[in-house]
Design a protein around this motif. Sequence first.
Motif, PDB file in Angstrom:
ATOM      1  N   VAL A 202      22.833 -18.711 -36.055  1.00 49.96           N
ATOM      2  CA  VAL A 202      22.016 -17.666 -36.654  1.00 49.96           C
ATOM      3  C   VAL A 202      22.916 -16.485 -37.004  1.00 49.96           C
ATOM      4  CG1 VAL A 202      20.201 -15.955 -36.233  1.00 49.96           C
ATOM      5  CG2 VAL A 202      19.884 -18.327 -35.501  1.00 49.96           C
ATOM      6  N   VAL A 203      22.865 -16.084 -38.268  1.00 45.94           N
ATOM      7  CA  VAL A 203      23.648 -14.952 -38.751  1.00 45.94           C
ATOM      8  C   VAL A 203      22.677 -13.927 -39.322  1.00 45.94           C
ATOM      9  CG1 VAL A 203      25.510 -14.188 -40.258  1.00 45.94           C
ATOM     10  CG2 VAL A 203      25.514 -16.534 -39.368  1.00 45.94           C
TER      11      VAL A 203
ATOM     12  N   PRO B 176      28.286 -26.161 -38.512  1.00 47.53           N
ATOM     13  CA  PRO B 176      26.962 -25.900 -37.934  1.00 47.53           C
ATOM     14  C   PRO B 176      25.877 -25.838 -39.006  1.00 47.53           C
ATOM     15  CG  PRO B 176      28.134 -23.845 -38.168  1.00 47.53           C
ATOM     16  CD  PRO B 176      29.081 -24.935 -38.645  1.00 47.53           C
ATOM     17  N   ARG B 177      24.639 -25.994 -38.555  1.00 47.09           N
ATOM     18  CA  ARG B 177      23.504 -25.687 -39.421  1.00 47.09           C
ATOM     19  C   ARG B 177      23.289 -24.183 -39.341  1.00 47.09           C
ATOM     20  NH1 ARG B 177      19.167 -29.997 -37.235  1.00 47.09           N
ATOM     21  NH2 ARG B 177      20.583 -30.024 -35.465  1.00 47.09           N
ATOM     22  N   VAL B 178      23.401 -23.510 -40.484  1.00 48.99           N
ATOM     23  CA  VAL B 178      23.397 -22.047 -40.500  1.00 48.99           C
ATOM     24  C   VAL B 178      22.056 -21.524 -41.001  1.00 48.99           C
ATOM     25  CG1 VAL B 178      24.477 -19.978 -41.459  1.00 48.99           C
ATOM     26  CG2 VAL B 178      25.897 -21.951 -40.835  1.00 48.99           C
ATOM     27  N   ILE B 179      21.515 -20.564 -40.272  1.00 48.52           N
ATOM     28  CA  ILE B 179      20.335 -19.822 -40.701  1.00 48.52           C
ATOM     29  C   ILE B 179      20.762 -18.380 -40.910  1.00 48.52           C
ATOM     30  CG2 ILE B 179      18.029 -19.010 -40.061  1.00 48.52           C
ATOM     31  CD1 ILE B 179      17.769 -21.483 -38.270  1.00 48.52           C
ATOM     32  N   VAL B 180      20.622 -17.887 -42.128  1.00 44.37           N
ATOM     33  CA  VAL B 180      20.901 -16.488 -42.428  1.00 44.37           C
ATOM     34  C   VAL B 180      19.587 -15.721 -42.431  1.00 44.37           C
ATOM     35  CG1 VAL B 180      21.644 -14.864 -44.222  1.00 44.37           C
ATOM     36  CG2 VAL B 180      23.008 -16.906 -43.749  1.00 44.37           C
ATOM     37  N   VAL B 181      19.538 -14.668 -41.632  1.00 42.33           N
ATOM     38  CA  VAL B 181      18.358 -13.798 -41.604  1.00 42.33           C
ATOM     39  C   VAL B 181      18.736 -12.515 -42.327  1.00 42.33           C
ATOM     40  CG1 VAL B 181      16.597 -12.708 -40.198  1.00 42.33           C
ATOM     41  CG2 VAL B 181      17.715 -14.793 -39.382  1.00 42.33           C
ATOM     42  N   ASP B 182      18.167 -12.329 -43.517  1.00 48.10           N
ATOM     43  CA  ASP B 182      18.444 -11.138 -44.322  1.00 48.10           C
ATOM     44  C   ASP B 182      17.500 -10.032 -43.879  1.00 48.10           C
ATOM     45  OD1 ASP B 182      19.223  -9.340 -46.225  1.00 48.10           O
ATOM     46  OD2 ASP B 182      17.998 -10.205 -47.807  1.00 48.10           O
ATOM     47  N   ASN B 183      18.076  -8.988 -43.323  1.00 48.20           N
ATOM     48  CA  ASN B 183      17.325  -7.928 -42.659  1.00 48.20           C
ATOM     49  C   ASN B 183      16.899  -6.840 -43.645  1.00 48.20           C
ATOM     50  OD1 ASN B 183      16.244  -7.170 -40.211  1.00 48.20           O
ATOM     51  ND2 ASN B 183      18.200  -6.813 -39.199  1.00 48.20           N
ATOM     52  N   GLY B 184      16.134  -7.234 -44.668  1.00 49.37           N
ATOM     53  CA  GLY B 184      15.634  -6.261 -45.637  1.00 49.37           C
ATOM     54  C   GLY B 184      16.713  -5.694 -46.534  1.00 49.37           C
ATOM     55  N   SER B 185      17.715  -6.499 -46.899  1.00 46.44           N
ATOM     56  CA  SER B 185      18.813  -5.998 -47.733  1.00 46.44           C
ATOM     57  C   SER B 185      18.311  -5.598 -49.120  1.00 46.44           C
ATOM     58  CB  SER B 185      19.899  -7.067 -47.884  1.00 46.44           C
ATOM     59  OG  SER B 185      20.536  -7.316 -46.656  1.00 46.44           O
ATOM     60  N   SER B 186      19.029  -4.630 -49.708  1.00 46.26           N
ATOM     61  CA  SER B 186      18.709  -4.185 -51.073  1.00 46.26           C
ATOM     62  C   SER B 186      19.879  -4.403 -52.025  1.00 46.26           C
ATOM     63  CB  SER B 186      18.337  -2.695 -51.056  1.00 46.26           C
ATOM     64  OG  SER B 186      19.402  -1.915 -50.509  1.00 46.26           O
ATOM     65  N   ASP B 187      20.888  -5.198 -51.601  1.00 42.05           N
ATOM     66  CA  ASP B 187      22.096  -5.383 -52.411  1.00 42.05           C
ATOM     67  C   ASP B 187      22.204  -6.787 -53.002  1.00 42.05           C
ATOM     68  OD1 ASP B 187      22.587  -6.856 -50.133  1.00 42.05           O
ATOM     69  OD2 ASP B 187      24.628  -6.115 -49.827  1.00 42.05           O
ATOM     70  N   GLY B 188      21.085  -7.514 -53.047  1.00 43.71           N
ATOM     71  CA  GLY B 188      21.107  -8.845 -53.636  1.00 43.71           C
ATOM     72  C   GLY B 188      21.563  -9.940 -52.697  1.00 43.71           C
ATOM     73  N   THR B 189      21.590  -9.658 -51.405  1.00 39.47           N
ATOM     74  CA  THR B 189      22.061 -10.646 -50.425  1.00 39.47           C
ATOM     75  C   THR B 189      21.259 -11.943 -50.508  1.00 39.47           C
ATOM     76  OG1 THR B 189      22.979  -9.042 -48.866  1.00 39.47           O
ATOM     77  CG2 THR B 189      22.232 -11.140 -47.960  1.00 39.47           C
TER      78      THR B 189
ATOM     79  N   VAL C  76      20.505 -25.536 -28.538  1.00 41.74           N
ATOM     80  CA  VAL C  76      21.487 -24.466 -28.350  1.00 41.74           C
ATOM     81  C   VAL C  76      21.667 -23.747 -29.686  1.00 41.74           C
ATOM     82  CG1 VAL C  76      23.879 -23.916 -27.778  1.00 41.74           C
ATOM     83  CG2 VAL C  76      22.667 -25.707 -26.511  1.00 41.74           C
ATOM     84  N   VAL C  77      21.682 -22.427 -29.638  1.00 44.24           N
ATOM     85  CA  VAL C  77      21.861 -21.624 -30.844  1.00 44.24           C
ATOM     86  C   VAL C  77      22.984 -20.633 -30.599  1.00 44.24           C
ATOM     87  CG1 VAL C  77      20.798 -20.028 -32.475  1.00 44.24           C
ATOM     88  CG2 VAL C  77      19.404 -21.818 -31.401  1.00 44.24           C
ATOM     89  N   ALA C  78      23.956 -20.599 -31.513  1.00 51.23           N
ATOM     90  CA  ALA C  78      25.033 -19.611 -31.454  1.00 51.23           C
ATOM     91  C   ALA C  78      24.730 -18.502 -32.449  1.00 51.23           C
ATOM     92  CB  ALA C  78      26.374 -20.263 -31.772  1.00 51.23           C
ATOM     93  N   PHE C  79      25.307 -17.328 -32.177  1.00 51.82           N
ATOM     94  CA  PHE C  79      25.142 -16.181 -33.068  1.00 51.82           C
ATOM     95  C   PHE C  79      26.466 -15.844 -33.739  1.00 51.82           C
ATOM     96  CE2 PHE C  79      21.923 -15.137 -29.688  1.00 51.82           C
ATOM     97  CZ  PHE C  79      20.797 -15.324 -30.479  1.00 51.82           C
ATOM     98  N   ALA C  80      26.369 -15.310 -34.947  1.00 55.05           N
ATOM     99  CA  ALA C  80      27.511 -14.688 -35.612  1.00 55.05           C
ATOM    100  C   ALA C  80      26.968 -13.510 -36.406  1.00 55.05           C
ATOM    101  CB  ALA C  80      28.234 -15.665 -36.523  1.00 55.05           C
ATOM    102  N   ASP C  81      27.842 -12.552 -36.665  1.00 58.25           N
ATOM    103  CA  ASP C  81      27.493 -11.453 -37.562  1.00 58.25           C
ATOM    104  C   ASP C  81      28.204 -11.668 -38.889  1.00 58.25           C
ATOM    105  OD1 ASP C  81      25.867 -10.287 -35.687  1.00 58.25           O
ATOM    106  OD2 ASP C  81      27.284  -8.709 -35.118  1.00 58.25           O
ATOM    107  N   ASP C  82      27.964 -10.772 -39.830  1.00 58.04           N
ATOM    108  CA  ASP C  82      28.594 -10.944 -41.138  1.00 58.04           C
ATOM    109  C   ASP C  82      30.059 -10.527 -41.146  1.00 58.04           C
ATOM    110  OD1 ASP C  82      28.199  -8.170 -41.046  1.00 58.04           O
ATOM    111  OD2 ASP C  82      26.385  -8.302 -42.259  1.00 58.04           O
ATOM    112  N   ASP C  83      30.590 -10.157 -39.980  1.00 53.28           N
ATOM    113  CA  ASP C  83      32.025  -9.877 -39.877  1.00 53.28           C
ATOM    114  C   ASP C  83      32.661 -10.668 -38.733  1.00 53.28           C
ATOM    115  OD1 ASP C  83      30.943  -8.585 -37.697  1.00 53.28           O
ATOM    116  OD2 ASP C  83      31.791  -6.612 -38.158  1.00 53.28           O
ATOM    117  N   SER C  84      32.053 -11.795 -38.390  1.00 53.29           N
ATOM    118  CA  SER C  84      32.587 -12.581 -37.273  1.00 53.29           C
ATOM    119  C   SER C  84      32.504 -14.075 -37.587  1.00 53.29           C
ATOM    120  CB  SER C  84      31.818 -12.268 -35.989  1.00 53.29           C
ATOM    121  OG  SER C  84      30.501 -12.794 -36.023  1.00 53.29           O
ATOM    122  N   GLY C  85      33.137 -14.878 -36.732  1.00 54.61           N
ATOM    123  CA  GLY C  85      33.107 -16.325 -36.910  1.00 54.61           C
ATOM    124  C   GLY C  85      33.540 -17.014 -35.628  1.00 54.61           C
ATOM    125  N   TRP C  86      33.667 -18.333 -35.693  1.00 58.15           N
ATOM    126  CA  TRP C  86      34.002 -19.143 -34.527  1.00 58.15           C
ATOM    127  C   TRP C  86      35.194 -20.038 -34.832  1.00 58.15           C
ATOM    128  CZ3 TRP C  86      31.248 -19.371 -29.765  1.00 58.15           C
ATOM    129  CH2 TRP C  86      30.150 -18.495 -29.686  1.00 58.15           C
TER     130      TRP C  86
END
Length: 290
Positions: free
Chosen positions: A2-3, A26-39, A75-85
């Motif tokens: 989850v990103v 991994p199977r990636v789920i991106v959760v867009d947190n109300g972005s206004s930049d076309g994410t 099992v679910v791992a987390f990442a942010d938009d400035d991180s990785g594994w």
Amino acid sequence: MVVATRNRCRRLLDSVRALLDLPDRPRVIVVDNGSSDGTADAVRSGLPGVRLIRLADNHGAVARNFGVAAAGTPVVAFADDDSGWAPGALTRAARLFEEYPRLALAAAQVRVGPAGRLDPICALMARAPLGTEDDLPGPAVVGFLAFAAAVRRDAFLATGGFDSAVFFMGEEERVAYDLQRAGWALCYCPELVAFHHPDRPAPEKARERRLTALRNHTLTSWMCRPLPAAARATAALVRHTVATRQGRRQLYEFCRRLPVAIQRRQAPSPLVERRLRAVANIPSRVMESS
């Protein structure tokens, strides 16, 4: 995986592509947190196979809860938009949860920036101030870094996940306390490696982040800690905020959120309190967070 992201489209695309290039893709789920930049549109067009959850508003750290709820893996791992594994880390994490049934959260070793320096928080975890139990794969911990953690999905959801009263910055604290209160274990697993490539904030922004983290630590104290601890945290918050306009804004936000925090208050966990006393002399991420 989850990103959660907000208004960092280019960083997000680079980070998710790096995740998709891993041998244990991994199977990636991106959760867009109300972005206004076309994410959202960029994810749809540029990341085929990635599941997108688009939120109309900014939910802060709670956005991750939506992703975990939508995940179909135990099992679910987390990442942010400035991180990785690192390659192989996610496969190994999944095996750890199979091998250790009491494990609810595995905190990875974090390497920061191009030089790959060890995050100071991980250096403290590696010292094992809480010891290592026989039925866990690494030292017990009382906290974690969200972007470098994997969780047992059912345990995470059963204890409520991240909390909207805190919103963002220091949101890990309550999750860690709730899992331990429910009898689950958290540990540091240095064999799991994550990467973090944060921007260097301007001094004013860095100070704002520290004050936000302190505010949220105080809110969490009212939700989870004994009343004397909550009172001490509140006194510290006032000392650090009353002298500046920026600080007073955080104090106002604390007062605005406090009724909700008190409404959600739970009995303190004796185990958590013992562990917090054991690490009391270790520098706190609340005060060092940048």
